[in-house]
Design a protein around this motif. Structure first.
Motif, PDB file in Angstrom:
ATOM      1  N   THR A  70       0.820  -1.205   0.000  1.00  0.00           N
ATOM      2  CA  THR A  70       0.000   0.000   0.000  1.00  0.00           C
ATOM      3  C   THR A  70       0.860   1.263   0.000  1.00  0.00           C
ATOM      4  O   THR A  70       0.331   2.370  -0.056  1.00  0.00           O
ATOM      5  CB  THR A  70      -0.934   0.033   1.224  1.00  0.00           C
ATOM      6  N   SER A  71       2.183   1.088   0.058  1.00  0.00           N
ATOM      7  CA  SER A  71       3.106   2.216   0.031  1.00  0.00           C
ATOM      8  C   SER A  71       4.438   1.769  -0.552  1.00  0.00           C
ATOM      9  O   SER A  71       4.791   0.577  -0.472  1.00  0.00           O
ATOM     10  CB  SER A  71       3.324   2.777   1.436  1.00  0.00           C
ATOM     11  N   TYR A  72       5.181   2.722  -1.105  1.00  0.00           N
ATOM     12  CA  TYR A  72       6.516   2.418  -1.624  1.00  0.00           C
ATOM     13  C   TYR A  72       7.409   1.847  -0.527  1.00  0.00           C
ATOM     14  O   TYR A  72       8.319   1.032  -0.798  1.00  0.00           O
ATOM     15  CB  TYR A  72       7.151   3.672  -2.222  1.00  0.00           C
ATOM     16  N   THR A  73       7.180   2.231   0.743  1.00  0.00           N
ATOM     17  CA  THR A  73       8.031   1.766   1.846  1.00  0.00           C
ATOM     18  C   THR A  73       7.953   0.252   2.014  1.00  0.00           C
ATOM     19  O   THR A  73       8.933  -0.387   2.417  1.00  0.00           O
ATOM     20  CB  THR A  73       7.638   2.443   3.162  1.00  0.00           C
TER      21      THR A  73
ATOM     22  N   GLU B 204       9.580  13.487   1.299  1.00  0.00           N
ATOM     23  CA  GLU B 204       9.891  12.746   2.524  1.00  0.00           C
ATOM     24  C   GLU B 204      11.212  13.157   3.174  1.00  0.00           C
ATOM     25  O   GLU B 204      11.489  12.758   4.305  1.00  0.00           O
ATOM     26  CB  GLU B 204       9.933  11.232   2.223  1.00  0.00           C
TER      27      GLU B 204
ATOM     28  N   LEU C 256      -0.581   2.796  -6.228  1.00  0.00           N
ATOM     29  CA  LEU C 256      -0.488   2.951  -4.783  1.00  0.00           C
ATOM     30  C   LEU C 256      -1.444   4.047  -4.313  1.00  0.00           C
ATOM     31  O   LEU C 256      -1.551   5.098  -4.949  1.00  0.00           O
ATOM     32  CB  LEU C 256       0.943   3.288  -4.380  1.00  0.00           C
TER      33      LEU C 256
ATOM     34  N   ASP D  54       0.625   8.460  -2.113  1.00  0.00           N
ATOM     35  CA  ASP D  54       1.964   7.886  -1.953  1.00  0.00           C
ATOM     36  C   ASP D  54       2.902   8.408  -3.040  1.00  0.00           C
ATOM     37  O   ASP D  54       2.499   8.551  -4.198  1.00  0.00           O
ATOM     38  CB  ASP D  54       1.872   6.365  -2.039  1.00  0.00           C
TER      39      ASP D  54
END
Length: 352
Positions: free
Chosen positions: A161-164, A195, A258, A262
């Motif tokens: 759900t996120s690039y992380t 970020e 995403l 994001d």
């Protein structure tokens, strides 16, 4: 039919964009009545620097000449190289119009005062998110960053759900990326802006340790489709071009946008600006209006599967999510001009 001519190569490059030249470039897989009204009576010669490739743009330049009555000379080249040339030429430039592959190059020229402010009637054709904050350049087509995934090896419920989450241990050796590709570097630039540099460097370092490196977006898509890796970071239009050629039903690869703003859902643009030092402002503005006409917008949508950006123009590409449905991050695309620092960060992470 008028001829399209390449101008001679320009010597040198401006310091601001010297490092950009080494970047990988993105690959690129009847007249509209409104355009005719907007450009009626425009005559003269126009010199265009185009960072979009000749195979794509030359047919559209022919249509532009027919619609506007202009005699157009085009110099084709890498977007970063042409932007560097414009910076070095300054007042001496012979260019009237700059067509760029990405927003970062236009942002660099804007910050140096090398682009003219565009008329309000032109600016209102495109959402403010896809044009320069100084009102001196405008997007003409858009591309969304996406995660491509293998539907045979990954359940939809497992998707990040996120690039992380791409650096989670469960994805070790299963994520493809292209660190020398311009679109990936634009994403990293956005990541830095949104970020912070420390977070971006940490994420890049982790990705280098367990991701799989490819040279191009197309190679990543092929690898995911074949099950060589299960996830990949690409632009949306590669998948739609492949689906048009081979049939969606024959692909194991699927796209995932995403959510939640994001950075991995960045929408970058190819855009255009009128040079501040050119002497054909009226002709250049006529060309800009043509690029925002329905005819030109549908040309990009059909030829490259990119998003049309002009108001009222809808993509005919089957299955393409509406642009407004993408939960993209809020960012001033002019800030993507800081690519030099992104390259330094990629070197610190050991990626380039």
């Amino acid at each position: 039919m008028r001829r399209h001519r390449r101008t001679a190569a320009l010597a040198g490059a401006a310091v601001l964009l010297t490092t950009l030249v080494a970047c990988g470039a993105d690959e690129t897989p009847g007249s509209d009545t409104g355009a005719e009204e907007a450009t009626a009576g425009s005559t003269g010669e126009l010199t265009v620097y185009s960072g979009r490739n000749e195979e794509l743009i030359a047919p559209l330049i022919t249509r532009m000449e027919e619609a506007t009555g202009l005699d157009i000379t085009v110099r084709y080249g890498d977007t970063a190289e042409l932007a560097a040339a414009l910076l070095e030429e300054g007042d001496r430039t012979g260019a009237d119009l700059f067509i760029a592959q990405d927003a970062g190059a236009l942002g660099a020229l804007s910050r140096e005062g090398l682009l003219r402010e565009l008329p309000a009637t032109t600016l209102e054709e495109v959402d403010p998110a896809f044009r320069g904050s100084a009102d001196d350049w405008i997007g003409v087509s858009g591309r969304a960053r996406v995660v491509v995934w293998n539907s045979e090896n990954v359940e939809e419920s497992e998707l990040p759900t996120s690039y992380t989450e791409l650096n989670d241990p469960r994805w070790e050796g299963r994520v493809g990326y292209a660190p020398t590709n311009a679109s990936f570097q634009s994403f990293v630039t956005a990541l830095r802006v949104l970020e912070g540099e420390d977070a971006a460097l940490e994420w890049l370092t982790d990705l280098r340790e367990h991701g799989e490196v490819y040279e191009r977006n197309g190679a990543i898509l092929d690898a995911v489709n074949a099950g060589e890796v299960d996830l990949g970071l690409i632009n949306h239009y590669y998948w739609f071009a492949k689906a048009a050629e081979e049939g969606e039903e024959n692909l194991d690869a699927r796209l995932h946008f995403l959510p939640g703003g994001d950075p991995g859902s960045l929408i970058n643009v190819a855009g255009v600006g009128v040079t501040a030092r050119g002497d054909q402002e009226e002709a250049a503005l006529a060309a800009v209006d043509f690029l925002l006409s329905e005819e030109a917008q549908l040309y990009f949508a059909e030829e490259t599967k990119e998003y049309p950006l002009a108001a009222g123009v809808t993509s005919p590409v089957e299955g393409l999510p509406p642009l407004e449905s993408i939960e993209a991050p809020e960012i001033d695309l002019t800030d993507l001009d800081s690519l030099e620092r992104t390259l330094e960060l990629l070197r610190e992470a050991g990626m380039v």
